[in-house]
Design a protein around this motif. Structure first.
Motif, mmCIF file in Angstrom:
data_model
loop_
_atom_site.group_PDB
_atom_site.id
_atom_site.type_symbol
_atom_site.label_atom_id
_atom_site.label_comp_id
_atom_site.label_asym_id
_atom_site.label_seq_id
_atom_site.Cartn_x
_atom_site.Cartn_y
_atom_site.Cartn_z
ATOM 1 N N GLN A 192 37.737 -41.644 140.490
ATOM 2 C CA GLN A 192 38.251 -42.713 141.335
ATOM 3 C C GLN A 192 38.177 -44.014 140.560
ATOM 4 N N GLU A 193 39.294 -44.697 140.520
ATOM 5 C CA GLU A 193 39.321 -45.970 139.820
ATOM 6 C C GLU A 193 38.457 -46.993 140.557
ATOM 7 N N PRO A 194 37.748 -47.835 139.821
ATOM 8 C CA PRO A 194 36.919 -48.852 140.480
ATOM 9 C C PRO A 194 37.769 -49.813 141.277
ATOM 10 N N GLU A 195 37.255 -50.190 142.445
ATOM 11 C CA GLU A 195 37.993 -51.114 143.301
ATOM 12 C C GLU A 195 38.019 -52.501 142.681
ATOM 13 N N ARG A 196 39.192 -53.049 142.691
ATOM 14 C CA ARG A 196 39.341 -54.396 142.154
ATOM 15 C C ARG A 196 39.046 -55.424 143.241
ATOM 16 N N PRO A 197 38.356 -56.498 142.921
ATOM 17 C CA PRO A 197 38.084 -57.520 143.941
ATOM 18 C C PRO A 197 39.377 -58.183 144.380
ATOM 19 N N PRO A 198 39.450 -58.615 145.641
ATOM 20 C CA PRO A 198 40.675 -59.281 146.114
ATOM 21 C C PRO A 198 40.948 -60.550 145.331
#
Length: 298
Positions: A192-198
């Motif tokens: 799973q790709e790391p979530e990018r901050p908004p």
């Protein structure tokens, strides 16, 4: 009149059935090198038969489990197995859905040389390897060929990493002996790709902060005394105004944040009118000696 066989020995393909076993069942020795690659161990009779046939070197074989309709390809490592038996790596038996002692069809084939292959790691743990391409390249030296759809196993350090062969060119089965092959990796299974901050909101301009007015005790605000006794107002102004002169050493409390102001020295004050009072001159008195000179007698 005697006829000749339709396929002479020199042209007859090698196609034989053997009982297959995993390498751990090989008697008398532990062959860990077989588990690290894609080659099998065959009986000596197979070598004798292959030398009398017109086979293409290096020897490559097609392994078929007819009951499960599963196919893969491999090379040969040695001809030291018992007659009627072949020994396979465990990952190869698992791809072919074979059990110990099952029948396996071994057929000699000729495969095209590989130009491209794509692998998909079966675990995200593969991303912990510093140089995965070099690890895979070193492990593939123990393989003779690749088949699309196979899941190969590569031991590295204390772990065994599995890779699914997703694509091979120019065919579904290729030879990787002495070839220049381009390698690509697909995303590992379960990765799973790391979530990018908004996206950050537009930055607001910084608020202007003015220096607060001094309160309470303010140092150095008294009057000075001269050594000559003259009284002169030496009180320094608390702060300078925008229109008045700038006094050195006193902060400008009217400074506007965000602006630079370059101040020049204030104009010299006009000379004061001459007065009747004598002008003080330092060190202008008469000197005296603490020791009186001695007079000689005549």
């Amino acid at each position: 009149m005697f006829g000749y066989p339709m396929f002479p020995d020199a042209l007859r393909p090698f196609n034989t059935q053997y009982r297959c076993y995993s390498v751990s069942m090989l008697p008398g020795q532990e062959r860990t090198d077989v588990e690290k690659g894609g080659k099998i161990i065959m009986p000596p009779s197979a070598l004798d038969q292959l030398t009398r046939l017109n086979v293409v070197y290096p020897m490559l074989f097609k392994l078929t489990n007819r009951r499960a309709d599963r196919v893969t390809h491999c090379g040969v490592l040695e001809f030291v197995a018992d007659e009627g038996k072949v020994y396979l790596p465990y990952w190869m038996m698992r791809n072919l859905l074979l059990e110990e002692g099952a029948l396996l069809t071994v057929e000699s084939v000729s495969l095209p040389v590989a130009t491209f292959s794509k692998f998909q790691p079966q675990s995200p743990d593969f991303l912990d390897i510093t140089n995965p391409k070099a690890v895979l390249e070193n492990a593939l030296r123990n393989f003779a060929c690749l088949t699309t759809g196979d899941v190969i196993a590569i031991p590295y350090n204390t772990k065994v990493y599995e890779f699914c062969v997703q694509e091979t060119k120019p065919g579904r089965a290729v030879s990787i002996i002495e070839c220049d092959m381009n390698v690509e990796f697909a995303a590992p299974v379960g990765y799973q790709e790391p979530e990018r901050p908004p996206a950050a909101e537009e930055e607001q301009p910084p608020e202007e902060h003015h220096l607060p007015e001094p309160t309470g005790f303010v140092p150095f605000q008294g009057s000075g005394l001269r050594l000559d006794g003259k009284q002169k107002n030496l009180d320094a102004p608390r702060a300078s105004t925008s229109n008045g002169p700038r006094v050195r050493g006193i902060p400008d409390y009217d400074h506007e944040v965000g602006y630079l102001r370059f101040l020049r020295n204030a104009a010299p004050k006009p000379a004061e009118a001459a007065s009747d009072e004598p002008v003080f001159s330092s060190f202008s008195g008469e000197g005296r000696k603490l020791r009186q000179p001695k007079h000689r007698r005549p």
